[in-house]
Design a protein around this motif. Structure first.
Motif, PDB file in Angstrom:
ATOM      1  N   ARG A 298       0.823  -1.209   0.000  1.00  0.00           N
ATOM      2  CA  ARG A 298       0.000   0.000   0.000  1.00  0.00           C
ATOM      3  C   ARG A 298       0.858   1.260   0.000  1.00  0.00           C
ATOM      4  O   ARG A 298       1.908   1.316   0.649  1.00  0.00           O
ATOM      5  N   ALA A 299       0.364   2.262  -0.713  1.00  0.00           N
ATOM      6  CA  ALA A 299       0.974   3.592  -0.643  1.00  0.00           C
ATOM      7  C   ALA A 299       0.358   4.336   0.532  1.00  0.00           C
ATOM      8  O   ALA A 299      -0.862   4.321   0.720  1.00  0.00           O
ATOM      9  N   ARG A 300       1.205   4.985   1.325  1.00  0.00           N
ATOM     10  CA  ARG A 300       0.721   5.696   2.506  1.00  0.00           C
ATOM     11  C   ARG A 300       1.401   7.059   2.565  1.00  0.00           C
ATOM     12  O   ARG A 300       2.605   7.177   2.347  1.00  0.00           O
ATOM     13  N   PHE A 301       0.631   8.097   2.877  1.00  0.00           N
ATOM     14  CA  PHE A 301       1.188   9.435   2.915  1.00  0.00           C
ATOM     15  C   PHE A 301       2.312   9.537   3.943  1.00  0.00           C
ATOM     16  O   PHE A 301       3.317  10.207   3.719  1.00  0.00           O
TER      17      PHE A 301
ATOM     18  N   GLY B  27      -4.509  15.142   1.204  1.00  0.00           N
ATOM     19  CA  GLY B  27      -5.801  15.811   1.108  1.00  0.00           C
ATOM     20  C   GLY B  27      -5.977  16.626  -0.150  1.00  0.00           C
ATOM     21  O   GLY B  27      -7.055  17.164  -0.380  1.00  0.00           O
ATOM     22  N   GLU B  28      -4.934  16.752  -0.964  1.00  0.00           N
ATOM     23  CA  GLU B  28      -5.046  17.509  -2.206  1.00  0.00           C
ATOM     24  C   GLU B  28      -4.895  16.566  -3.397  1.00  0.00           C
ATOM     25  O   GLU B  28      -4.498  15.408  -3.263  1.00  0.00           O
ATOM     26  N   ILE B  29      -5.216  17.080  -4.571  1.00  0.00           N
ATOM     27  CA  ILE B  29      -5.069  16.310  -5.802  1.00  0.00           C
ATOM     28  C   ILE B  29      -4.209  17.117  -6.759  1.00  0.00           C
ATOM     29  O   ILE B  29      -3.966  18.315  -6.560  1.00  0.00           O
ATOM     30  N   GLY B  30      -3.735  16.458  -7.818  1.00  0.00           N
ATOM     31  CA  GLY B  30      -2.985  17.175  -8.837  1.00  0.00           C
ATOM     32  C   GLY B  30      -1.758  16.440  -9.304  1.00  0.00           C
ATOM     33  O   GLY B  30      -1.586  15.234  -9.082  1.00  0.00           O
ATOM     34  N   ILE B  31      -0.865  17.215  -9.958  1.00  0.00           N
ATOM     35  CA  ILE B  31       0.313  16.689 -10.629  1.00  0.00           C
ATOM     36  C   ILE B  31       1.554  16.968  -9.786  1.00  0.00           C
ATOM     37  O   ILE B  31       1.729  18.063  -9.255  1.00  0.00           O
ATOM     38  N   SER B  32       2.414  15.965  -9.708  1.00  0.00           N
ATOM     39  CA  SER B  32       3.664  16.080  -8.954  1.00  0.00           C
ATOM     40  C   SER B  32       4.807  16.323  -9.939  1.00  0.00           C
ATOM     41  O   SER B  32       5.014  15.541 -10.864  1.00  0.00           O
ATOM     42  N   TYR B  33       5.552  17.430  -9.736  1.00  0.00           N
ATOM     43  CA  TYR B  33       6.689  17.767 -10.580  1.00  0.00           C
ATOM     44  C   TYR B  33       7.991  17.523  -9.823  1.00  0.00           C
ATOM     45  O   TYR B  33       8.017  17.497  -8.582  1.00  0.00           O
ATOM     46  N   ASP B  34       9.067  17.359 -10.577  1.00  0.00           N
ATOM     47  CA  ASP B  34      10.388  17.230  -9.969  1.00  0.00           C
ATOM     48  C   ASP B  34      10.573  18.358  -8.937  1.00  0.00           C
ATOM     49  O   ASP B  34      10.305  19.517  -9.247  1.00  0.00           O
TER      50      ASP B  34
END
Length: 972
Positions: free
Chosen positions: A547-550, A741-748
């Motif tokens: 599982r992925a966990r924050f 708690g947020e959504i979106g794109i992860s950049y370098d």
């Protein structure tokens, strides 16, 4: 309801009705003696509904002559389930969460997807697989025992007005055998004619007799199939294109970041010839063919019974079956990354000591030796490498499923009624048995910090020493050392075996009435009414290490193995009404409507209007209009966090292509985390069917049906759309990990170190991403001039778009009768007029018909000779040509294709049409039957498809070549 659609739905059409219209008898005694039949698509008994709807029936004779040993093989013989990417078999299974579930298969109508096709057994639902395909729940048809099936009825038009949710593309109803008397044992063995062994064995037993005043039938079925690898055939053994390589070889290369000239350095001990890249490097490359299973091994055991008994005016019916399937599935070996999942793990400089002094010194002259931090907290010196593990990711899965339906039927006055309870469950257990390694233990191993008990050593900085608690310190694992038992044992200590447990359950109760409502036009209006209550539960729970966990930076403990955590339940009730109205002697109308209410979703009402016109005994005209819906599946509603790979389509959006794909139109993939969305709306569909049929002689039947589906609010993740929205919405742009708690794109993370001309970073509203890309290229001098995506983008499931599908079904059959026997010919064909869908992340509509995996024409032709005790026949399966998936290839692959002369003047190519022929022979003895079927008798290879890494389209074609099956049945 749209008036234009309703008007179109009332239009007239031709279709053959295989039965004469059931005339109401004036003799009440005779009427009671005749069993009233309920046909799929209607709950009204005793009315000829086959002539009022486009119903395809696979009869017991069709099943016997098909040579099929699984339900999926049988469903692949009809045109309505062929074409497109909806139906899938174990050929698409894999070990990762992005693959279809291991050992399972699904049938999909019109290519609209398995979740848009309602699967029934004897007219009632069956539990979905506990493991979804992506986020689409589906019924695993491998769990349905073929030995128990009497016939299959396929209604390829919207049917939510009758059956409720999921019947968007239609219904597949599997009808079980009943009232069987006697016993039979059947054995089928099959294999290919190639030198490899893809053998299969099927044994089934059926017994039926009168027991305790009722009719009891028992059945049992066993099926075992061996695996089939790409390396077993010459045309799939080698890569389709040399340029379709991966840098991640099983024998590591030295990563270009560690090379002084910025070019990848090949492993001196590469086991395969070196490949020259588009950058002029020579590398040890990897191709997936060597680890590709075209079919996975599968074992299935089923048993069950049906029992019918009369108690005065009541009839008690019960059917039960249990199935256990076992399968093993494989995916290519997992890539090896750094602990934080970025490319280029570090190896200690001593890893080069295995090479000769000349080679080692040469390599040291060409690379940088840099410091790196270990998992135990030390600082070592070494270099980065590119590699994948040597062992394919391998999972074993065991699924237990059962279904119990028990009900009563009877009469109240002139009305027939029935009521039943349903309990259906599917339970799966999966374990990764090979090729899965713990990221922390692996990096401890290559730093010499792994203990023999699998723990990571403690580092004492003051004493500069390592110590283990209960185990002993192992040596340093060398990723460049191949075939050394001690070295391999160290790696084995880092192996893990993640598990995944799933359970899907359906509890149901229904009550139905059918009878004459009132007199009308010197006839009667026949009707049916009913109620249904259903509770569904589903859980899909992986072990913690998958599982992925924050709290762990979304890093799954193991490399290359994601999972889906999903738990949900809901209660639903529905009520329907249906009416068969004789408007004139020739014209009949069917009206139906159903309301469904979900405690987590809300309600939805779906109507249906159908007309049947019979101007002569030989001609039937029909038309129907209906709406259907699919509520968000339990997996979609209950996804907590799903680790997967999501693709974004550079060809769908030029702005996305310019920023993330160097302007190319290929398909890119990234690690993402999917979240359920409580705001999801139901998928909706409007269907129209208009057909005509003609039966000029007793032995000749012709049908033609036009159909159309307008399917809206499809549920999926849309990374292309999120990337597009992120161009102007800074809330979707994050340097490094997406905050909890947020959504979106992860950049370098380094992307925030550059700005546009206004001094804005990529995370700030109003930033010009084109200018940031230019600044990034100047700052980082990346290998590819594109915005650097990081990992674990967080996406919500959403209603992503629409699709409109239309086409024509055509059937023709004719029988010539002779004194010696009969000769029959039949042709079934489907033509896709259009398959329009909006591109992901774009309002632009693309036409899929005739493109990759969506052939415009599909046909099956049969020629059979039947005599008193034997038969022989030929069946031809045709799939038209369609466009290869060229636009999604990388530039280097397009260059190679152009050099090979495979592209036309527009830079495109077609996958050739494909026709295979099956020969079938059967002989019936007094107490036995024997048959032989030979598939692909001309041993045709699948057409070349460069858009697939396999080199062919495994959805529409197969690579088996000629195969045979021998069947023997003995009757007791």
């Amino acid at each position: 309801m749209k008036i234009s659609k309703l008007t179109l739905g009332i239009g007239l059409a031709l279709s053959f009705s295989g039965q004469a219209f059931a005339q109401q008898s004036n003799d009440q005694t005779t009427a009671q003696a005749v069993e009233k039949i309920e046909v799929t698509g209607s709950h009204i008994k005793g009315v000829d509904m086959e002539g009022a709807q486009p119903l395809t029936i696979i009869s017991a004779e069709d099943i016997r002559k098909s040579g099929a040993t699984t339900v999926f093989e049988l469903m692949s013989t009809i045109t309505q389930t062929r074409g497109g990417e909806g139906s899938f078999s174990t050929s698409e299974s894999g070990a990762t969460s992005t693959s279809t579930p291991a050992g399972q298969a699904a049938a999909s109508l019109r290519g609209l997807g398995p979740s848009a096709t309602l699967t029934l057994i004897n007219g009632r639902r069956i539990a979905a697989s506990s493991f979804a395909s992506g986020t689409q729940n589906f019924v695993d048809i491998n769990s349905i025992p073929l030995a128990a099936i009497e016939r299959i009825e396929v209604l390829a038009t919207g049917a939510s007005a009758t059956y409720g949710a999921d019947a968007v593309a239609g219904v597949i109803n599997y009808i079980l055998k009943k009232d069987y008397k006697g016993a039979e044992l059947n054995a089928v063995y099959g294999n290919s004619t190639a030198s490899s062994d893809e053998g299969s064995l099927n044994l089934n037993f059926i017994w039926g007799d009168e027991v305790a005043g009722g009719d009891l039938m028992l059945f049992a079925d066993y099926y075992d199939r061996k695996d089939f690898k790409a390396t077993d055939r010459s045309y799939t053994r080698d890569p389709v294109l040399e340029s379709s390589y991966s840098y991640l070889s099983k024998t590591p290369n030295i990563y270009y970041y560690s090379a002084r000239d910025g070019n990848e350095i090949a492993n001196p001990n590469c086991a395969t010839p070196l490949v020259t890249t588009e950058f002029g490097e020579e590398i040890c490359a990897y191709y997936g063919n060597e680890d590709d299973w075209l079919e996975t091994p599968l074992e299935s055991v089923s048993a069950g019974f049906t029992y019918n008994k009369e108690f005065g005016d009541l009839n008690w019916k019960t059917d039960f079956f249990y199935t256990r399937t076992k399968s093993t599935s494989y995916s290519t070996p997992a890539p090896i990354n750094q602990v934080d999942d970025s490319e280029g793990p570090f190896a200690d400089e001593t890893a080069l000591d295995i090479f000769s002094d000349d080679i080692r010194n040469d390599l040291l002259d060409r690379i940088y030796i840099d410091p790196f931090d270990t998992v135990a907290g030390r600082t070592l010196y070494g270099f980065q490498f590119d590699a994948r593990f040597a062992t394919p990711r391998t999972v074993e899965i065991e699924t237990d499923s059962f279904r119990l339906v028990s009900g009563l039927t009877g009469t109240v006055g002139e009305w027939d009624w029935e009521s039943a309870v349903t309990l259906s469950k599917s339970e799966s257990e999966q374990v990764a048995v090979a090729g899965i390694y713990n990221r922390y233990k692996y990096h401890a191993a290559i730093a010499g910090e792994l203990c023999s008990d699998g723990s990571i050593a403690d580092y004492d900085a003051d004493a500069d020493s390592l110590s283990c608690g209960s185990g002993s310190l192992l040596g340093m694992y060398n990723p460049f050392l191949m075939g050394d038992a001690t070295n391999d044992a160290i790696l084995g200590t880092a192996q893990e075996m993640p598990t995944r447990d799933g359970e899907s359950t359906v509890y149901g109760w229904d009550l139905r009435f059918s009878g004459d409502l009132m007199e009308f036009n010197d006839d009667v209006i026949r009707s049916a009414f009913g109620l249904e209550v259903r509770k569904e539960e589903i859980t899909d729970v992986p072990s913690l290490n998958a599982r992925a966990r924050f709290e762990n930076d979304y890093l799954v403990d193991v490399f290359g193995f994601g999972s889906s955590l999903s738990e949900a339940k809901r209660t639903q009730w529905g009520a329907f009404g249906e009416f068969h109205v004789p408007l004139t002697e020739q014209l009949e109308m069917q009206l139906a409507g159903r309301y469904d209410h979900y405690d987590d979703f809300g309600g939805d009402f779906n109507p249906k209007v159908a007309f049947t016109f019979r101007p002569t005994d030989d001609l039937v005209l029909r038309a129907s209009w209906a709406t259907s819906f699919r509520a968000p599946s339990l997996t979609q509603a209950g996804v907590k966090l799903r680790t997967t790979r999501a693709s974004f389509d550079c060809s769908a959006n030029q702005a996305v292509a310019d920023l993330y794909c160097e302007g190319f139109g290929d398909l890119r993939g990234n690690n993402v985390l999917e979240l359920g969305n409580p705001e999801l709306e139901a998928e909706e569909s409007e269907s129209v069917s208009i057909g005509f049929g003609y039966s000029p002689t007793r032995n000749t039947n012709i049908t033609v049906d036009y159909w159309r589906f307008d399917h809206e609010k499809l549920v999926d993740t849309d990374m292309t759309g999120v990337l597009d929205r992120a161009i102007t919405d800074a809330s979707l742009r994050h340097c490094g990990l997406v905050p909890e708690g947020e959504i979106g794109i992860s950049y370098d993370p380094q992307m925030c170190e550059v700005t546009d001309s206004q001094g804005l970073t990529i995370e700030e509203q109003g930033a010009n991403l084109t200018e940031i890309l230019d600044a990034w290229v100047d700052y980082a001098d990346p290998r590819f001039a594109e915005l650097e995506l990081y990992r674990d983008h967080v996406l919500l499931l959403e209603n992503t778009g629409t699709q409109t599908v239309s086409g024509v079904d055509f059937t023709f059959d004719h029988r010539f009768e002779f004194e010696a026997g009969s000769l029959s010919f039949s042709l079934d064909a489907t033509h896709y007029i259009s398959y329009e869908r909006n591109k992901p992340g774009s309002d632009e509509i693309e036409e899929l018909a005739g493109t990759w995996r969506y052939p415009e024409n599909i046909a099956t032709a049969r020629l059979f000779w039947d005599q008193e005790n034997w038969y022989a026949g030929l069946t031809a399966y045709y799939t038209a040509s369609y466009e290869d998936d060229i636009e999604r290839l990388r530039g280097r692959e397009l260059d190679e294709l152009d050099a090979l002369g495979e592209l036309d003047e527009n830079g495109l190519r077609d996958v050739s049409s494909w026709t295979t022929v099956r020969a079938t022979f059967g002989y019936e003895f007094e107490k036995a039957n024997v048959s032989l079927s030979i598939d692909n008798i001309f041993d045709r290879e699948p057409p070349r498809a460069y858009g697939s890494a396999r080199g062919f389209d495994s959805i529409n074609h197969d690579a088996y070549g000629t195969t045979y099956k021998v069947s023997l049945t003995y009757f007791f």
